[in-house]
Motif scaffolding. Sequence first.
Motif, PDB file in Angstrom:
ATOM      1  N   ARG A 110      52.195 -27.226 -35.277  1.00 17.11           N
ATOM      2  CA  ARG A 110      51.293 -27.978 -34.385  1.00 17.11           C
ATOM      3  C   ARG A 110      50.596 -29.073 -35.188  1.00 17.11           C
ATOM      4  NH1 ARG A 110      52.628 -25.828 -29.353  1.00 17.11           N
ATOM      5  NH2 ARG A 110      52.411 -23.564 -29.387  1.00 17.11           N
ATOM      6  N   GLU A 128      48.592 -21.617 -24.923  1.00 21.50           N
ATOM      7  CA  GLU A 128      48.438 -21.705 -26.386  1.00 21.50           C
ATOM      8  C   GLU A 128      47.145 -21.075 -26.893  1.00 21.50           C
ATOM      9  OE1 GLU A 128      48.876 -25.878 -27.180  1.00 21.50           O
ATOM     10  OE2 GLU A 128      50.915 -25.921 -26.401  1.00 21.50           O
ATOM     11  N   MET A 188      50.928 -12.670 -18.826  1.00 25.73           N
ATOM     12  CA  MET A 188      51.789 -12.754 -17.645  1.00 25.73           C
ATOM     13  C   MET A 188      50.981 -12.590 -16.360  1.00 25.73           C
ATOM     14  SD  MET A 188      54.400 -13.439 -19.334  1.00 25.73           S
ATOM     15  CE  MET A 188      55.402 -13.832 -17.920  1.00 25.73           C
ATOM     16  N   GLU A 235      61.963  -9.952 -17.529  1.00 28.38           N
ATOM     17  CA  GLU A 235      62.633 -10.703 -18.599  1.00 28.38           C
ATOM     18  C   GLU A 235      61.681 -11.698 -19.266  1.00 28.38           C
ATOM     19  OE1 GLU A 235      64.363 -14.547 -19.575  1.00 28.38           O
ATOM     20  OE2 GLU A 235      64.080 -14.130 -17.439  1.00 28.38           O
ATOM     21  N   GLU A 236      60.813 -12.309 -18.481  1.00 26.94           N
ATOM     22  CA  GLU A 236      59.899 -13.295 -19.076  1.00 26.94           C
ATOM     23  C   GLU A 236      58.862 -12.614 -19.972  1.00 26.94           C
ATOM     24  OE1 GLU A 236      59.727 -14.355 -15.117  1.00 26.94           O
ATOM     25  OE2 GLU A 236      59.723 -16.497 -15.497  1.00 26.94           O
ATOM     26  N   ARG A 245      60.059 -11.892 -23.412  1.00 27.52           N
ATOM     27  CA  ARG A 245      60.117 -12.986 -24.389  1.00 27.52           C
ATOM     28  C   ARG A 245      58.944 -12.911 -25.365  1.00 27.52           C
ATOM     29  NH1 ARG A 245      62.128 -18.111 -20.566  1.00 27.52           N
ATOM     30  NH2 ARG A 245      63.768 -16.892 -19.542  1.00 27.52           N
ATOM     31  N   LEU A 246      57.865 -12.258 -24.949  1.00 28.74           N
ATOM     32  CA  LEU A 246      56.699 -12.141 -25.816  1.00 28.74           C
ATOM     33  C   LEU A 246      56.801 -10.927 -26.745  1.00 28.74           C
ATOM     34  CD1 LEU A 246      53.911 -13.001 -23.202  1.00 28.74           C
ATOM     35  CD2 LEU A 246      55.132 -14.541 -24.740  1.00 28.74           C
ATOM     36  N   PRO A 295      60.768 -16.054 -31.312  1.00 29.77           N
ATOM     37  CA  PRO A 295      61.494 -16.767 -32.365  1.00 29.77           C
ATOM     38  C   PRO A 295      60.557 -17.244 -33.471  1.00 29.77           C
ATOM     39  CG  PRO A 295      61.357 -18.102 -30.368  1.00 29.77           C
ATOM     40  CD  PRO A 295      60.699 -16.799 -30.054  1.00 29.77           C
ATOM     41  N   MET A 296      61.150 -17.538 -34.606  1.00 29.76           N
ATOM     42  CA  MET A 296      60.380 -18.036 -35.747  1.00 29.76           C
ATOM     43  C   MET A 296      61.042 -19.299 -36.288  1.00 29.76           C
ATOM     44  SD  MET A 296      59.615 -14.600 -37.943  1.00 29.76           S
ATOM     45  CE  MET A 296      58.374 -13.415 -37.429  1.00 29.76           C
ATOM     46  N   GLN A 334      58.319 -25.767 -24.780  1.00 39.07           N
ATOM     47  CA  GLN A 334      57.539 -24.526 -24.875  1.00 39.07           C
ATOM     48  C   GLN A 334      57.470 -23.822 -23.519  1.00 39.07           C
ATOM     49  OE1 GLN A 334      53.485 -24.123 -26.881  1.00 39.07           O
ATOM     50  NE2 GLN A 334      52.914 -24.252 -24.728  1.00 39.07           N
ATOM     51  N   TRP A 370      60.539 -22.102 -22.864  1.00 38.95           N
ATOM     52  CA  TRP A 370      60.595 -20.808 -23.564  1.00 38.95           C
ATOM     53  C   TRP A 370      59.910 -19.734 -22.714  1.00 38.95           C
ATOM     54  CZ3 TRP A 370      56.328 -18.147 -26.048  1.00 38.95           C
ATOM     55  CH2 TRP A 370      56.717 -16.923 -26.607  1.00 38.95           C
ATOM     56  N   TYR A 371      58.788 -20.084 -22.133  1.00 38.72           N
ATOM     57  CA  TYR A 371      58.080 -19.114 -21.293  1.00 38.72           C
ATOM     58  C   TYR A 371      58.875 -18.772 -20.020  1.00 38.72           C
ATOM     59  CZ  TYR A 371      53.340 -18.950 -23.427  1.00 38.72           C
ATOM     60  OH  TYR A 371      52.250 -18.713 -24.235  1.00 38.72           O
ATOM     61  N   PHE A 372      59.370 -19.797 -19.346  1.00 39.31           N
ATOM     62  CA  PHE A 372      59.803 -19.581 -17.961  1.00 39.31           C
ATOM     63  C   PHE A 372      61.229 -20.033 -17.643  1.00 39.31           C
ATOM     64  CE2 PHE A 372      55.158 -20.646 -17.744  1.00 39.31           C
ATOM     65  CZ  PHE A 372      54.707 -19.370 -17.483  1.00 39.31           C
ATOM     66  N   GLY A 373      61.885 -20.749 -18.564  1.00 41.02           N
ATOM     67  CA  GLY A 373      63.129 -21.418 -18.215  1.00 41.02           C
ATOM     68  C   GLY A 373      64.308 -20.488 -17.992  1.00 41.02           C
ATOM     69  N   LEU A 374      65.270 -20.998 -17.270  1.00 37.92           N
ATOM     70  CA  LEU A 374      66.552 -20.320 -17.044  1.00 37.92           C
ATOM     71  C   LEU A 374      67.592 -20.896 -18.014  1.00 37.92           C
ATOM     72  CD1 LEU A 374      66.601 -20.347 -13.141  1.00 37.92           C
ATOM     73  CD2 LEU A 374      66.412 -18.317 -14.590  1.00 37.92           C
ATOM     74  N   PHE A 393      63.546 -22.546 -30.030  1.00 38.84           N
ATOM     75  CA  PHE A 393      62.729 -21.447 -29.505  1.00 38.84           C
ATOM     76  C   PHE A 393      63.085 -21.194 -28.039  1.00 38.84           C
ATOM     77  CE2 PHE A 393      58.688 -20.864 -32.262  1.00 38.84           C
ATOM     78  CZ  PHE A 393      59.401 -21.047 -33.427  1.00 38.84           C
ATOM     79  N   ALA A 441      65.365 -17.794 -25.852  1.00 42.57           N
ATOM     80  CA  ALA A 441      64.985 -16.947 -24.711  1.00 42.57           C
ATOM     81  C   ALA A 441      66.218 -16.461 -23.958  1.00 42.57           C
ATOM     82  CB  ALA A 441      64.062 -17.722 -23.776  1.00 42.57           C
ATOM     83  N   HIS A 442      67.352 -17.053 -24.260  1.00 42.15           N
ATOM     84  CA  HIS A 442      68.590 -16.695 -23.545  1.00 42.15           C
ATOM     85  C   HIS A 442      69.629 -16.235 -24.560  1.00 42.15           C
ATOM     86  CE1 HIS A 442      66.517 -18.714 -20.329  1.00 42.15           C
ATOM     87  NE2 HIS A 442      66.376 -19.748 -21.112  1.00 42.15           N
ATOM     88  N   ARG A 501      70.623 -14.662 -36.045  1.00 38.73           N
ATOM     89  CA  ARG A 501      69.925 -13.689 -35.207  1.00 38.73           C
ATOM     90  C   ARG A 501      70.787 -13.285 -34.010  1.00 38.73           C
ATOM     91  NH1 ARG A 501      63.725 -13.821 -32.851  1.00 38.73           N
ATOM     92  NH2 ARG A 501      64.172 -12.548 -31.034  1.00 38.73           N
TER      93      ARG A 501
END
Lengths: 412, 274
Positions: free
Chosen positions: A226, A283, A379, A396-397, A400-401, A405-406, B108, B111-115, B137, B141-142, B171
């Motif tokens: 960032r 964020e 969520m 599924e969403e 993701r948490l 990823p890194m 970003q 990453w949270y919500f996308g298909l 990132f 998610a997929h 990964r």
Amino acid sequence: MSHDTFRTTRRGLLKTSAVAAAFTIVPRHVLGGPNQPLPPSETIGGALIGCGGRGPGTFGGLGPKEVVRKLAECDVKFVGKADNQRYYTDFRRVLERKDIDVVAIATPPHWHALISIAAMEAGKDVLCEKPMTRFIAEGRAVVEAQDRYKRIFQIGTFGRFGMAKSERSRENHKVMASGLLKKSPVVHIKKGGLKVVQWSGIVNAKPQPVPPNLDWDMYCGPSPLRPFHPHRHGGTHRGYWDYEGGGLCDMGQHHFDPQQWRYAKDFTSPVEINVNTPPAHPEASAVWGWVELIYADGTTFVMDSTEWGKPYDRKPAHDDARLSDLSPEDAAKVKAMPDPEPLVSFPEAVKTRKRAGGHAESSHRAVCILHLANIAIRMGRTIRYDPVKEQIIGDEEANRLVSQPMRAPWHL
Amino acid sequence: MNLDQLKAKLEQMPTPDKRGLYSQIDKDKVEQAVAEIFQAGPEAWTLLIDQIVEPTVGGDHGARYALHVLGLHISKLHDAEARKKFTAALARPLGGTKPKPVQAYLAQELWYFGLPDALAVLANLLDDAELCDPAAFAMMAHEGQAAPFFRQALPQAKGKCRRMIVQCLGRLRDAQSADEIAKSAGDEDVEMRQVAVWALANIGQPSAADTVLKAAQTPEGWERTHAAKCCLLLAERLIAAGRKDDAARLTTYLKESRTDKTEKYIAEAAGRIK
């Protein structure tokens, strides 16, 4: 609960030397007269990685200063000061040193898992500041590293040691560990004290120049790179999902780690998490109301922030699970059970190679309570969790948490 | 919904306190406003995206928050068509003229919500040093579908973007990428080398053994420690795949080479892999 005995390696000397007594009884320099330091052969080398606010305190947990010599200090703010002999900016250079046996980690939490794992890969024992991790999958990786290398890991919160000394808590522990309760009556409510607003993040920060003494890319590390803002660095890092999980994560492991021991939940996690919260920011952590976490046996942990919305009122608090909750036959069985083994301190674990009282699995399960709470907050809905697969069920969403990823080259 | 109407909805978002924190949020007001933005459809969503500006400009915290809450709103609906449209709205500006920090924000949100629909667009950002991380990132998610996109981007990728792609393919345990990844195992950049060796170990093919063993011969330093971990990881992968002899080659090497007292724990760890 039994202790794993780890195989002794280079620290075998501690078993037989006078310094073993120094860990638990009294430093030898006291016995030998004032200002008589221990010879180097009877001490171990320590390093502090992350030298901010919690750093000195965390380092102190490694053992008496007469025994643990501080040989290295590492911080990303040491640009210009680092000499790669005493001061470092890159923890990997510290871990290369063969004279360092134990490492205290007091960086922001997005580095905790990676540095803990790296330290154990390098053969060091680890005392890591809480919260143990930034997301759930990191904790499992720390457990795997602890088990692969048979290193000592201890989390930097010690409330469970006091809890385990209480007779009533030990009774609670045994009743719950017995599995004989039909339905757990426990509803443990943590009301307030989670510093929700205090450790929230700024939502309208404008980028500022990176201070010349700070390696900002290294600070961000595995998290997104960032633009720099001073609120993202130092103690206020807590307010950003990139680095921690708000006051909930910052304070929660102190509070729930002892409760997890008391109610014998060191090897499992809640299965249902309900939440009352406004929509979360992507964020920055912000306000939330309450979170209710329910284990498979019905044991319920509640975080009531008292900083947003109506108070939690679903269940009354019931902080006990007694022999009297069991049938006479089952109570007799529990009475016959041995007391839980005493929890082993970090210095004692380093010495004996027994598992530390706040070992990686229990610490991982304790911080999972917080991560699950935060996932439900982020969520804005009920989530269901499989404590064996360590996955959220049917969302599924939210998953993701769980495993995030890194940035390369940082990976679990 | 026109711009004035949208701005009226954004007025319903929280006001940061004097420190810049969302210390007060009126849930009902926020959710009502976002539900109305949702009802107005993808054109309104695009209009909302257009309100997001570079952080150096600022003043868009309400739009950023509203976009995220819109994603949360849609994710609760279990409405596949709405989610598809939302994914498309987020992905459409990627690779275009919007400032890169804005594109990073949209990635970003993907990453949270996308298909997976957005994978191809995201993959086009993998050669951009500013955007490859947020794009990767979002792609991760997929996990089940991302590998071919990373694989296609790998041969052309350089520097930090290549590191990130190799790491993601590692990964994802993408065996089809192993040969291309192996080219980076001797890279002059130490972090590139380490990521490549780890990726090969995690993918877990017997053919990676030579590369991983070569790395493990590094005489000292962190790279030696890291390579030993990769040996152990590959051995575990091979055991899991029923390749005990291949695994034994790795563990035997560690047992015979990590004999110094400061490395004995590695030999012991190798001895526990059976």
